[in-house]
Design an enzyme around this catalytic site. Structure first.
Site, PDB file in Angstrom:
ATOM      1  N   ASP A 195       0.999  -0.746   0.454  1.00 40.10           N
ATOM      2  CA  ASP A 195       0.033  -0.100  -0.157  1.00 40.10           C
ATOM      3  C   ASP A 195       0.958   1.092   0.095  1.00 40.10           C
ATOM      4  O   ASP A 195       1.877   1.414   0.299  1.00 40.10           O
ATOM      5  CB  ASP A 195      -0.735  -0.054   1.406  1.00 40.10           C
ATOM      6  CG  ASP A 195      -1.790   1.536   1.899  1.00 40.10           C
ATOM      7  OD1 ASP A 195      -1.906   1.874   0.538  1.00 40.10           O
ATOM      8  OD2 ASP A 195      -1.552   1.769   2.561  1.00 40.10           O
ATOM      9  N   MET A 196       0.044   2.463  -0.048  1.00 41.47           N
ATOM     10  CA  MET A 196       1.443   3.635  -0.372  1.00 41.47           C
ATOM     11  C   MET A 196       0.846   4.276   1.052  1.00 41.47           C
ATOM     12  O   MET A 196       1.997   4.479   1.321  1.00 41.47           O
ATOM     13  CB  MET A 196       1.036   3.984  -1.862  1.00 41.47           C
ATOM     14  CG  MET A 196       1.826   3.937  -3.341  1.00 41.47           C
ATOM     15  SD  MET A 196       1.401   3.998  -4.403  1.00 41.47           S
ATOM     16  CE  MET A 196       2.587   5.693  -4.005  1.00 41.47           C
ATOM     17  N   ASP A 197      -0.603   5.348   0.962  1.00 43.62           N
ATOM     18  CA  ASP A 197      -0.821   6.430   2.037  1.00 43.62           C
ATOM     19  C   ASP A 197      -0.747   5.447   2.675  1.00 43.62           C
ATOM     20  O   ASP A 197      -1.186   4.517   3.297  1.00 43.62           O
ATOM     21  CB  ASP A 197      -1.795   6.925   1.308  1.00 43.62           C
ATOM     22  CG  ASP A 197      -1.253   7.738   0.099  1.00 43.62           C
ATOM     23  OD1 ASP A 197      -0.458   9.150  -0.141  1.00 43.62           O
ATOM     24  OD2 ASP A 197      -2.185   7.697  -0.541  1.00 43.62           O
ATOM     25  N   THR A 205      -2.122  -0.115  -4.034  1.00 43.30           N
ATOM     26  CA  THR A 205      -3.021   1.187  -4.098  1.00 43.30           C
ATOM     27  C   THR A 205      -4.294   1.651  -4.551  1.00 43.30           C
ATOM     28  O   THR A 205      -4.938   1.280  -4.830  1.00 43.30           O
ATOM     29  CB  THR A 205      -1.975   2.650  -4.606  1.00 43.30           C
ATOM     30  OG1 THR A 205      -2.148   3.709  -3.783  1.00 43.30           O
ATOM     31  CG2 THR A 205      -1.228   2.415  -6.110  1.00 43.30           C
ATOM     32  N   GLY A 206      -4.680   2.599  -3.583  1.00 51.03           N
ATOM     33  CA  GLY A 206      -5.704   2.729  -3.707  1.00 51.03           C
ATOM     34  C   GLY A 206      -6.068   4.391  -4.598  1.00 51.03           C
ATOM     35  O   GLY A 206      -6.839   4.688  -5.904  1.00 51.03           O
ATOM     36  N   LYS A 244      -7.861  -5.541  -3.947  1.00 50.16           N
ATOM     37  CA  LYS A 244      -6.747  -5.309  -3.929  1.00 50.16           C
ATOM     38  C   LYS A 244      -5.823  -6.637  -3.907  1.00 50.16           C
ATOM     39  O   LYS A 244      -5.076  -7.025  -4.300  1.00 50.16           O
ATOM     40  CB  LYS A 244      -5.581  -4.808  -3.043  1.00 50.16           C
ATOM     41  CG  LYS A 244      -5.703  -3.511  -2.755  1.00 50.16           C
ATOM     42  CD  LYS A 244      -5.674  -2.330  -1.902  1.00 50.16           C
ATOM     43  CE  LYS A 244      -5.440  -1.052  -1.456  1.00 50.16           C
ATOM     44  NZ  LYS A 244      -4.498  -0.653  -0.936  1.00 50.16           N
ATOM     45  N   SER A 274      -4.807   0.150   5.837  1.00 51.44           N
ATOM     46  CA  SER A 274      -6.601   0.189   6.204  1.00 51.44           C
ATOM     47  C   SER A 274      -7.541  -0.565   5.787  1.00 51.44           C
ATOM     48  O   SER A 274      -6.826  -1.548   5.840  1.00 51.44           O
ATOM     49  CB  SER A 274      -6.722   2.042   5.447  1.00 51.44           C
ATOM     50  OG  SER A 274      -6.280   2.640   6.135  1.00 51.44           O
ATOM     51  N   ASN A 307      -8.534  -0.656   3.128  1.00 54.25           N
ATOM     52  CA  ASN A 307      -9.246  -1.553   1.896  1.00 54.25           C
ATOM     53  C   ASN A 307      -7.891  -2.461   1.860  1.00 54.25           C
ATOM     54  O   ASN A 307      -7.339  -2.690   0.236  1.00 54.25           O
ATOM     55  CB  ASN A 307      -8.253  -0.398   0.322  1.00 54.25           C
ATOM     56  CG  ASN A 307      -7.704   0.688   0.936  1.00 54.25           C
ATOM     57  OD1 ASN A 307      -6.736   0.509   1.977  1.00 54.25           O
ATOM     58  ND2 ASN A 307      -7.437   1.658   0.301  1.00 54.25           N
TER      59      ASN A 307
END
Length: 249
Positions: A10-12, A44-45, A171, A195, A197
């Site tokens: 994931d990124m953020d 990522t989202g 994902k 998170s 997601n």
């Protein structure tokens, strides 16, 4: 424990610090993993345009899972898979959000809209819809209203937002497709996130890692909890499960 052949990040709140940077230690750990032949995939989202520069910076050469699994791309920007929201439902969600007074944003195949609606929703193909509010009661009421739409997958990337994708999009599903392309299984994956997601990819991976700053639900399902995104949590997980593990093996 199966050998880790793919790292899904994931990124953020995970790969990126609060300043939206990748730390030097994390860059080094990713470079070492790549040198050992381990695939590193941003999951990522974000849309392609807002994650691709980071993938380039990290010299990634595999796949990109974007919009919570709404799209899968190669690093050559070849689109492998895409899942779109029904436009009529997108317009209904907009009106629901307007009634509740939440901030809204949308990702289409053309780009990103925040706080404004298009003149005609049907001029676009929609990948993801998001709503933000510091008033979690408003978000709870919105989730309740959205629960009547069977065609939606509802998650979040922060406790103060909700993210909406087509039903079945995640994902984890996208990573399963990536694994098929690479002739590996989810047992060979280490997924790292913070998170809701990320929850399915953490549950279904051979090793699921929650960030130190992750939501409690993520920590409960993870195999391992690392440090926060501002304390090189991703680097420490890669060092422990991939670099040191491979060296010991």
């Amino acid at each position: 424990m199966s050998e880790i052949k793919l790292i899904a990040l994931d990124m953020d709140g995970t790969l990126l610090t609060k300043e939206h940077q990748v730390s030097d230690r994390t860059k080094e750990a990713i470079a070492k993993a790549l040198a050992k032949g381990v695939h590193v995939v941003l999951s990522t989202g974000r849309s392609l345009s807002t994650c691709y520069p980071y993938a380039q910076e990290l010299n990634l050469a595999s796949y990109l899972v974007t919009c919570n699994g709404g799209e899968i791309w190669t690093m050559e920007k070849e689109l492998l898979e895409q899942h779109l929201l029904d436009t009529e439902i997108v317009e209904k969600i907009w009106h629901l959000g307007l009634e509740l007074g939440v901030e809204m944003w949308m990702i289409s195949t053309e780009g990103f809209l925040r706080g404004e609606r298009p003149d005609n929703f049907y001029d676009y193909d929609w990948l993801k819809f998001g709503c933000d509010s510091e008033d979690t009661d408003k978000l709870a009421r919105l989730v309740k209203e959205l629960s009547y739409f069977a065609e939606l997958e509802i998650t979040n990337s922060l406790p103060t937002n909700i993210e909406i994708n087509p039903k079945g999009v995640s994902k984890a599903k996208a990573l399963e497709r990536v694994c098929q392309k690479l002739d590996i299984t989810m047992d060979n994956v280490m997924s790292v996130g913070d998170s809701l997601n990320d929850i399915k990819m953490i549950q279904e991976a051979g090793i699921g890692v929650a960030m130190g700053n992750a939501q409690e639900a993520i920590k409960k399902v993870a195999n391992h909890i690392t440090d926060t995104n501002d304390e090189d949590g991703v680097a420490k997980a890669i060092e422990h499960f991939v670099i040191e593990s491979n060296r010991n093996g």
